[in-house]
Scaffold this active site. Sequence first.
Site, PDB file in Angstrom:
ATOM      1  N   TYR A  53       1.209  54.602  56.933  1.00 47.55           N
ATOM      2  CA  TYR A  53       1.185  53.244  56.379  1.00 47.55           C
ATOM      3  C   TYR A  53       1.338  52.196  57.483  1.00 47.55           C
ATOM      4  O   TYR A  53       2.211  52.290  58.343  1.00 47.55           O
ATOM      5  CB  TYR A  53       2.318  53.075  55.361  1.00 47.55           C
ATOM      6  CG  TYR A  53       2.479  51.638  54.896  1.00 47.55           C
ATOM      7  CD1 TYR A  53       1.634  51.111  53.931  1.00 47.55           C
ATOM      8  CD2 TYR A  53       3.465  50.812  55.448  1.00 47.55           C
ATOM      9  CE1 TYR A  53       1.769  49.794  53.515  1.00 47.55           C
ATOM     10  CE2 TYR A  53       3.606  49.502  55.041  1.00 47.55           C
ATOM     11  CZ  TYR A  53       2.752  48.986  54.076  1.00 47.55           C
ATOM     12  OH  TYR A  53       2.890  47.689  53.671  1.00 47.55           O
ATOM     13  N   ASN A 195       8.723  43.507  59.595  1.00 45.23           N
ATOM     14  CA  ASN A 195       9.129  44.173  58.372  1.00 45.23           C
ATOM     15  C   ASN A 195      10.637  44.447  58.400  1.00 45.23           C
ATOM     16  O   ASN A 195      11.070  45.546  58.718  1.00 45.23           O
ATOM     17  CB  ASN A 195       8.338  45.484  58.260  1.00 45.23           C
ATOM     18  CG  ASN A 195       8.176  45.954  56.835  1.00 45.23           C
ATOM     19  OD1 ASN A 195       8.209  47.131  56.579  1.00 45.23           O
ATOM     20  ND2 ASN A 195       7.995  45.040  55.907  1.00 45.23           N
ATOM     21  N   ARG A 278      48.968  21.079  46.480  1.00 48.73           N
ATOM     22  CA  ARG A 278      49.900  22.176  46.228  1.00 48.73           C
ATOM     23  C   ARG A 278      49.232  23.546  46.175  1.00 48.73           C
ATOM     24  O   ARG A 278      49.858  24.564  46.507  1.00 48.73           O
ATOM     25  CB  ARG A 278      50.620  21.905  44.890  1.00 48.73           C
ATOM     26  CG  ARG A 278      51.581  22.988  44.473  1.00 48.73           C
ATOM     27  CD  ARG A 278      52.564  22.560  43.372  1.00 48.73           C
ATOM     28  NE  ARG A 278      52.027  21.679  42.384  1.00 48.73           N
ATOM     29  CZ  ARG A 278      51.919  21.968  41.074  1.00 48.73           C
ATOM     30  NH1 ARG A 278      52.263  23.162  40.638  1.00 48.73           N
ATOM     31  NH2 ARG A 278      51.454  21.074  40.232  1.00 48.73           N
ATOM     32  N   ASN A 308       9.748  49.490  57.778  1.00 48.58           N
ATOM     33  CA  ASN A 308       9.037  50.529  57.037  1.00 48.58           C
ATOM     34  C   ASN A 308       7.631  50.677  57.626  1.00 48.58           C
ATOM     35  O   ASN A 308       6.971  49.661  57.882  1.00 48.58           O
ATOM     36  CB  ASN A 308       8.942  50.138  55.554  1.00 48.58           C
ATOM     37  CG  ASN A 308       8.108  51.111  54.754  1.00 48.58           C
ATOM     38  OD1 ASN A 308       8.432  52.286  54.673  1.00 48.58           O
ATOM     39  ND2 ASN A 308       7.016  50.633  54.173  1.00 48.58           N
TER      40      ASN A 308
END
Length: 494
Positions: A53, A195, A278, A308
């Site tokens: 990929y 990425n 306070r 990736n």
Amino acid sequence: MTVVLGEHPLTIEDVVRVTRENAAIFITEDARTRIAKGRSRLDELLARGDRIYGVNTGVGGNVGISLAPDQMELMQHNLVRHLSCATGAPLPNDVVRAATLLRVATFLPGTSAVRHELVDALVDLLNYDVTPVVPRYGSVGASGDLMPSAYIGRVLVGMGEAEFQGRRLPAGEALKAAGLSPIRFAPKESLALMNGTTVMTAVAALAWVDAFRVLRAMLSAVALSIEAMQAPDLPFHPWVHERKGHPGQIAVAAYLMQMLESSAYTQPSSGQTCYSLRCAPQGLGQVWEALEDSRAIIEREINSANDNPLIDPETGTLYKAGNFYGGHIARLLDTWKIDFASIANWGNALMALLVDDRFSAGLPANLTPQPGVNCGFKGMQLSVTSLACAVRQMAGPSTIHSLPTEQYNQDVVSLGMHAAVTAMDALECVRHETAMLLLASTQAVDLRGGPSKLGRGSRRIYEGVRQVARFQDVDRPMEREVAAVTAKILAGEM
């Protein structure tokens, strides 16, 4: 100074040293070995003919399209070209430098399978102080901060613009002026650059430091206000907060006691004052605690493999997964925006108390010696309220506004960069508001009797304010004094 990368996990303090103090970077040989091993694993997979990929396929919704070998390098360069459509004012230089550093840190385990040449080119940007110009809008924080990271990465190949020695130049000219040369992206390298979660995480790392400085400055203003109002210090004694048990509450109470130590203004009485005087430990202690707890989340993300695909340098296994999703940082930044609104609300309440002669225990209206002809801090109260309202408006969560995009590949997105930009802007507003409250509380101390009776810690803060802002005896423009005190807060001097 030198920050050694690969020797130990990167810390927030390391990020500050590199990005704001210009510490040089050195990468260990062990880290270089891991980087080389990861790249060799990718080369082995490509030689074997594997389909990978973003290397020999398209990206996102184009994953089904295969690339010829002669298209792989071109696609890496086209990735930064097609993402060059960001908008908005440029991100601050320290954020861009931090993002550049965090990308280097991501590459050190070797899981991104990039070459030494790419890592060294990023290091050179930092060491030679070449800072890419990066617009703030364009990321949805799901495949990471694609667009802002593309604006950083494209400078390496001579595209876009960068700052060098105070000048904004075309990237090629900036590199040449620094004595550097453009590189070429090898397969996977452009994708590995973009990425990931590095830009939103860069904002978070620097905002963590800045938020603590703002919180401490606000607590210093609380202490000065307590003394100017001659309020009791009994509510801050340790016994009270140990009974509650929250670490942040205990820390804030201890900080206030440190500020008020040896004060001749505070009263021993157990009489009750309004909540803004306070209940600061109970109201702002959770902010302190949340910031303390945030360090681990930020530093885990800093040192993570968040792109990736990932490659195991030891086994060569390729993982197509989603570490680029910015959910952890996005949620963290969204929670901080609520905390910043809490600080802003507190400052607005204290300012209202100090300027109103119905509630200020004898101080003149609007903290001016001659009310009527002079308006004193009336205008500054308006500005404080405007800032508080702006912070409240920005406090809405970004992460819930996910929309599907990119051919329904990114069908849910983190919007981490949206959370980062709004958190950064909200914190800037709180910083200005806190500066105004420091000016007002210092003015109130002078009207009450001067600094000689102040506690040891609050006297130091008073003196810091008075270094850059004198007593307001008559109305005058004070925007420069506000800016000067704001700068001291940003530098951690308040």
